[in-house]
Design a protein around this motif. Structure first.
Motif, mmCIF file in Angstrom:
data_model
loop_
_atom_site.group_PDB
_atom_site.id
_atom_site.type_symbol
_atom_site.label_atom_id
_atom_site.label_comp_id
_atom_site.label_asym_id
_atom_site.label_seq_id
_atom_site.Cartn_x
_atom_site.Cartn_y
_atom_site.Cartn_z
ATOM 1 N N GLN A 148 1.285 5.511 -1.089
ATOM 2 C CA GLN A 148 0.578 7.065 -1.571
ATOM 3 C C GLN A 148 1.458 7.932 -2.503
ATOM 4 O O GLN A 148 2.759 7.691 -2.256
ATOM 5 C CB GLN A 148 0.431 7.697 -0.285
ATOM 6 C CG GLN A 148 -0.786 7.384 0.567
ATOM 7 C CD GLN A 148 -1.024 8.238 1.589
ATOM 8 O OE1 GLN A 148 -0.255 9.337 1.976
ATOM 9 N NE2 GLN A 148 -1.782 7.781 2.793
ATOM 10 N N PHE B 98 -9.106 10.289 -11.758
ATOM 11 C CA PHE B 98 -7.676 10.471 -11.525
ATOM 12 C C PHE B 98 -7.320 11.773 -12.397
ATOM 13 O O PHE B 98 -6.674 11.805 -13.445
ATOM 14 C CB PHE B 98 -7.009 9.251 -12.354
ATOM 15 C CG PHE B 98 -7.441 8.009 -11.696
ATOM 16 C CD1 PHE B 98 -6.792 7.676 -10.567
ATOM 17 C CD2 PHE B 98 -8.464 7.141 -12.148
ATOM 18 C CE1 PHE B 98 -6.969 6.449 -9.853
ATOM 19 C CE2 PHE B 98 -8.673 5.833 -11.384
ATOM 20 C CZ PHE B 98 -7.909 5.681 -10.020
ATOM 21 N N THR C 63 0.892 -1.182 0.038
ATOM 22 C CA THR C 63 0.065 0.061 0.018
ATOM 23 C C THR C 63 1.222 1.311 -0.114
ATOM 24 O O THR C 63 1.662 1.491 0.798
ATOM 25 C CB THR C 63 -0.914 -0.101 1.215
ATOM 26 O OG1 THR C 63 -1.805 -1.348 1.207
ATOM 27 C CG2 THR C 63 -1.702 1.200 1.062
ATOM 28 N N VAL D 255 -3.415 10.088 -4.002
ATOM 29 C CA VAL D 255 -4.166 8.935 -4.173
ATOM 30 C C VAL D 255 -3.486 7.789 -3.323
ATOM 31 O O VAL D 255 -2.177 7.817 -3.382
ATOM 32 C CB VAL D 255 -4.025 8.287 -5.706
ATOM 33 C CG1 VAL D 255 -2.644 8.265 -6.053
ATOM 34 C CG2 VAL D 255 -4.977 7.199 -5.784
ATOM 35 N N GLN D 256 -3.955 6.795 -2.942
ATOM 36 C CA GLN D 256 -3.434 5.639 -2.099
ATOM 37 C C GLN D 256 -3.838 4.469 -2.816
ATOM 38 O O GLN D 256 -4.920 4.608 -3.540
ATOM 39 C CB GLN D 256 -4.012 5.554 -0.808
ATOM 40 C CG GLN D 256 -3.740 4.384 0.174
ATOM 41 C CD GLN D 256 -4.039 4.517 1.561
ATOM 42 O OE1 GLN D 256 -3.669 5.350 2.314
ATOM 43 N NE2 GLN D 256 -4.532 3.323 2.135
ATOM 44 N N VAL D 257 -2.937 3.621 -3.042
ATOM 45 C CA VAL D 257 -3.215 2.468 -4.040
ATOM 46 C C VAL D 257 -2.682 1.167 -3.177
ATOM 47 O O VAL D 257 -1.672 1.299 -2.450
ATOM 48 C CB VAL D 257 -2.457 2.432 -5.221
ATOM 49 C CG1 VAL D 257 -2.948 3.624 -5.970
ATOM 50 C CG2 VAL D 257 -0.921 2.746 -5.158
ATOM 51 N N GLU E 235 -6.371 -1.604 -5.968
ATOM 52 C CA GLU E 235 -7.559 -0.903 -5.248
ATOM 53 C C GLU E 235 -6.962 0.701 -4.798
ATOM 54 O O GLU E 235 -5.900 0.841 -4.488
ATOM 55 C CB GLU E 235 -7.886 -1.597 -3.833
ATOM 56 C CG GLU E 235 -9.121 -1.156 -3.233
ATOM 57 C CD GLU E 235 -9.546 -2.211 -2.178
ATOM 58 O OE1 GLU E 235 -10.023 -1.549 -1.310
ATOM 59 O OE2 GLU E 235 -9.226 -3.499 -2.422
ATOM 60 N N THR E 236 -7.927 1.571 -5.173
ATOM 61 C CA THR E 236 -7.378 3.069 -5.078
ATOM 62 C C THR E 236 -8.484 3.765 -4.208
ATOM 63 O O THR E 236 -9.504 3.459 -4.066
ATOM 64 C CB THR E 236 -7.255 3.749 -6.432
ATOM 65 O OG1 THR E 236 -8.674 3.637 -6.921
ATOM 66 C CG2 THR E 236 -6.429 2.985 -7.514
ATOM 67 N N ARG E 237 -7.935 4.588 -3.685
ATOM 68 C CA ARG E 237 -8.568 5.807 -2.912
ATOM 69 C C ARG E 237 -8.111 7.113 -3.096
ATOM 70 O O ARG E 237 -6.952 7.521 -2.763
ATOM 71 C CB ARG E 237 -8.489 5.657 -1.252
ATOM 72 C CG ARG E 237 -9.346 6.418 -0.578
ATOM 73 C CD ARG E 237 -9.207 5.826 1.023
ATOM 74 N NE ARG E 237 -9.896 6.552 1.852
ATOM 75 C CZ ARG E 237 -10.294 6.488 3.223
ATOM 76 N NH1 ARG E 237 -9.604 5.418 3.730
ATOM 77 N NH2 ARG E 237 -11.071 7.155 3.930
ATOM 78 N N LEU F 148 0.124 2.366 -12.926
ATOM 79 C CA LEU F 148 -1.197 1.763 -12.438
ATOM 80 C C LEU F 148 -1.886 1.426 -13.668
ATOM 81 O O LEU F 148 -2.149 2.489 -14.711
ATOM 82 C CB LEU F 148 -2.154 2.483 -11.532
ATOM 83 C CG LEU F 148 -1.473 3.217 -10.391
ATOM 84 C CD1 LEU F 148 -2.521 4.162 -9.711
ATOM 85 C CD2 LEU F 148 -0.916 2.316 -9.234
#
Length: 801
Positions: free
Chosen positions: A216, A260, A214, A266-268, A285-287, A246
């Motif tokens: 950022q 995007f 994980t 972004v955190q992936v 998975e992204t946030r 990504l």
């Protein structure tokens, strides 16, 4: 109707009832979109007509066939047929004149209970659980105001439809329904397939290829493309130490790329790989931190990962589950309290909740190994229920009336007359088991296990000869025509010399030949018949069928085996003896668990003189060496197999680098094996095409057969001496052993060459090393069970249980 008969009828009706139940969901809203629905229903109904004993039920099924073949709208047909099937299952009289009512839809409709095959699923309109609901079936001719509509329940329960869960609407509900998730209970029981530690891992520079992470970063650029008709997306993110690419090979929605925007944080989370010299995550998975708020900064965050539901983001699924997990405490716990306490098992509700949301202090490796107390609780329940079913079957079989056979000579003496070689001690032991069973007035239900080449067929022919000499008949059923022909060659070479009349019945015999064979079976003139599914057609009648021998029994369905037993009952007045055979090595502990309703005999030694297959393990960089060995074998007049784990290339997680059989066959034909005759065999070919390819290989019209694991259970090709297995680390040891058994069936020295990637783990090498060390299938099966667990065995190929 007795409970036992009702249960048997429900089991028989399931192949017809299940697709009808599925089509009836949400008041038949999807019935017009289900592909080949009438074809599926017709095939199931016709099979049932040939299997069901009760004449009245058979006549009602015949009327259903007429309806499905007749004219009329699909929805109305399905509605009427479903109503009649439910009436049959519950032992009710035909609804009015069922033939007329179903065919034209006229007349009053009696009240009918809707499907109960899976009592966790809602009835078509979703008003009440099936268990306590007897609603009338809606009539399309009624005014709209009178038609039943789905109403939102006042409060959620385990039986509620998923569309009423907070965060789920009709659109997401359809995605879940397509995955088999219809109710709240289905959703709660949709457990994670693995877990990830989502704690932040510092900078991009610290990422390790092959590991999950994980991280950022800031969005630097993005690029959307169309690839083979599908939209793909590529996003570059970076921090002070480097960049990470990504990639999504398919779009997750029209607005997905818009999230995007350049410059956003972004955190992936995902598995790190290297592609063309750059670090990459595929389908991470992204946030978006600016949109979704601050990211969690906990030192450890265990995140459950579920099987993909296309169109539903993992974060959405986890949020939805959070809304229903409190209801897990209402799940029915089938383990008696005394047993749960004795084994220190947590309750079902707690176990399910903690598997969805494990505490932070949980050991990640224990979760991945399914070794937590909560996993053990669910595993125990599965085995507990499996054993109940197995014991129920065993008790039912023991209560049936069989026919005791009086033998003029022992089965061992029969074998001496049939074969020019002496049986092994293991074969003689198994013959004594079979002779003891068939001498009792209880039908034999015996599983014969034997490694490839151990002599199972000689045992089967000896038993067949004994039954024939006792004045009764034997049917030997194989899953394909080629296998049936192979058994027939053995039978014709051995049984006629003992005065036994043998014939072969498959789907390819001429009409005149078929009539002759059917007459011989009905009169008793044919004593032993070898064949395929053609043996269990409705027009096949035996004179006295006392023994059914089924080869590779896992390739046959419940209805097919039931039909063979029924043919014996009709002709003999008693349930016939059954011997099922398999070359799949099954550890004794697992055999007792899965086949507890069968008595198990094992041939655990090979006849003398068998040349073992030499097995060698190669790394990916040695591919050229491997294929030089294949070419050399062909130049010596031999043939070879090359086996791959996939039919076509895939972009699914972890599968992109696996060589696919369709593309690799072309590459081999143009490269390493240029000039050789290459054949292609995989599971997506229809049965006729598979038979054609295998027959060409048997007749030496193909030098190298490139295939998937469909060759695992196949015919003998004595001239095939080389087996190459690509990506060997992707197979279980027992499956590798089965594949290896395709070679070494002739007089020539044979070898199995296992190719595995250069990045194989120590565990993979340890597993594959077992193949080099031993040719004993049972030792290999025990090692496979110890290393990988039983998942591969109690899987798709054994789904009939």
């Amino acid at each position: 109707m007795s409970n036992e008969k009702a249960t048997e009828l429900e089991t028989l009706l399931a192949p017809l009832r299940n697709p009808l139940t599925f089509a009836a969901r949400n008041d038949f809203e999807n019935v017009e979109r289900i592909k080949d629905l009438e074809k599926t229903l017709l095939a199931a109904a016709r099979r049932l007509v040939g299997v069901v004993r009760d004449g009245g039920v058979r006549a009602r099924l015949g009327s259903i066939v007429e309806v499905l073949e007749g004219k009329g709208g699909r929805k109305e047909k399905v509605r009427r047929v479903l109503e009649e099937v439910e009436a049959i299952a519950e032992g009710r009289e035909p609804i009015a004149d069922s033939r007329r009512l179903i065919a034209d839809g006229r007349g009053p409709i009696a009240e009918s209970r809707l499907p109960k095959a899976d009592d966790r699923r809602p009835i078509a309109d979703g008003r009440k659980p099936i268990a306590d609901s007897r609603p009338p079936i809606a009539d399309d001719r009624a005014p709209p105001a009178e038609r039943r509509v789905s109403k939102k329940p006042e409060s959620l329960s385990l039986k509620s439809e998923v569309q009423y869960v907070k965060g789920i609407g009709p659109g997401i509900a359809k995605l879940l329904n397509d995955k088999g998730i219809a109710t709240v209970e289905d959703l709660i029981r949709f457990l994670p397939r693995r877990y990830e530690d989502r704690s932040l891992r510092g900078s991009i520079r610290d990422l390790t290829p092959g590991e999950g992470a994980t991280i950022q970063g800031t969005i630097l650029a993005k690029s959307a493309k169309n690839f083979r008709g599908r939209r793909s997306l590529e996003v570059a993110i970076g921090d002070d130490t480097g960049t990470l690419r990504l990639t999504w090979f398919r779009s997750l929605g029209a607005d997905w790329a818009e999230r995007f925007a350049k410059g956003k944080r972004v955190q992936v989370s995902g598995v790190v790989k290297v592609f063309r010299g750059q670090l990459q995550m595929a389908h991470p998975e992204t946030r978006i931190l600016d949109d979704d708020g601050p990211a969690p900064e906990a030192p450890t965050e265990l995140v459950p990962i579920y099987s993909e539901i296309e169109g539903l983001r993992p974060q959405q699924l986890r949020r939805v589950l959070d809304n229903v997990l409190p209801l897990a405490s209402h799940l029915d716990d089938c383990i008696p309290t005394a047993i749960a306490e004795r084994h220190h098992l947590p309750d079902l509700g707690t176990s399910v909740q903690l598997l969805h949301r494990p505490p932070r202090a949980t050991d990640l490796q224990a979760l991945l190994d399914m070794a937590t107390p909560w996993h053990k609780r669910l595993i125990y329940e599965e085995l507990f229920l499996l054993q109940l079913v197995v014991l129920q079957r065993k008790a039912k079989a023991a209560a049936e009336a069989g026919r005791a056979v009086s033998f003029g000579a022992s089965l061992a003496d029969e074998a001496v007359k049939l074969f020019p070689f002496a049986l092994t001690k293991a074969q003689s032991r198994v013959l004594r088991d079979i002779e003891h069973d068939m001498g009792k007035a209880v039908p034999m239900h015996r599983l014969l296990q034997g490694d490839v080449g151990s002599g199972k067929t000689a045992v089967a022919m000896s038993a067949a000869a004994a039954i024939a000499h006792a004045g009764m008949q034997v049917a030997i059923m194989a899953p394909t025509e080629l296998l049936a022909e192979q058994h027939a060659r053995t039978a014709l070479a051995s049984l006629p010399k003992a005065g036994i009349r043998v014939d072969v019945l498959t789907g390819s015999v001429t009409a005149a030949e078929r009539r002759r064979i059917l007459g011989g079976l009905a009169s008793g003139n044919i004593q032993v018949v070898v064949g395929t599914h053609a043996l269990i057609q409705a027009d096949v009648r035996f004179h006295k069928l006392a023994l059914g021998i089924i080869d590779e029994q896992h390739r046959f369905g419940v209805l097919q085996r039931a039909r063979l037993l029924e043919q014996g009952r009709e002709s003999l007045g008693a349930t016939p003896h059954v011997l099922v055979m398999t070359a799949t090595p099954i550890p004794r502990t697992l055999a007792l668990t899965v086949y507890g309703d069968l008595d198990v005999s094992i041939i655990d030694e090979l006849p003398p003189g068998r040349t073992p297959v030499k097995t060698v393990l190669y790394r990916e960089k040695q591919r050229d060496q491997v294929y030089r060995r294949v070419r050399h074998a062909v130049e010596q007049g031999r043939q070879a197999y090359v086996v791959f784990p996939l039919v076509e290339e895939s972009d699914k997680e972890g599968m992109a680098e696996i060589r696919a059989v369709t593309s690799e066959a072309e590459d081999l034909a143009n490269g390493a094996l240029h000039g050789l005759r290459i054949g292609l065999l995989h599971g997506r070919l229809d049965a006729a095409a598979k038979e054609q390819v295998m027959r060409a290989f048997l007749n030496k019209q193909i030098d190298v057969l490139v295939a998937t694991t469909v060759v695992e259970v196949g015919i003998d090709v004595p001239n095939a001496t080389v087996m190459v297995i690509e990506h060997a680390e992707r197979f279980g040891l027992s499956q590798l052993h089965q594949l290896r058994g395709r070679v070494g069936r002739g007089a020539h020295a044979s070898e199995c060459l296992l190719l595995t990637s250069g990045t194989s783990s120590d565990d993979a090498w340890r597993r594959l090393g077992v193949m080099e060390e031993t040719a004993d299938g049972f030792k290999i099966a025990e090692a496979d069970l110890e290393i990988r667990g039983p998942g591969d065995f109690i899987g798709t190929r054994q789904s009939g249980l």
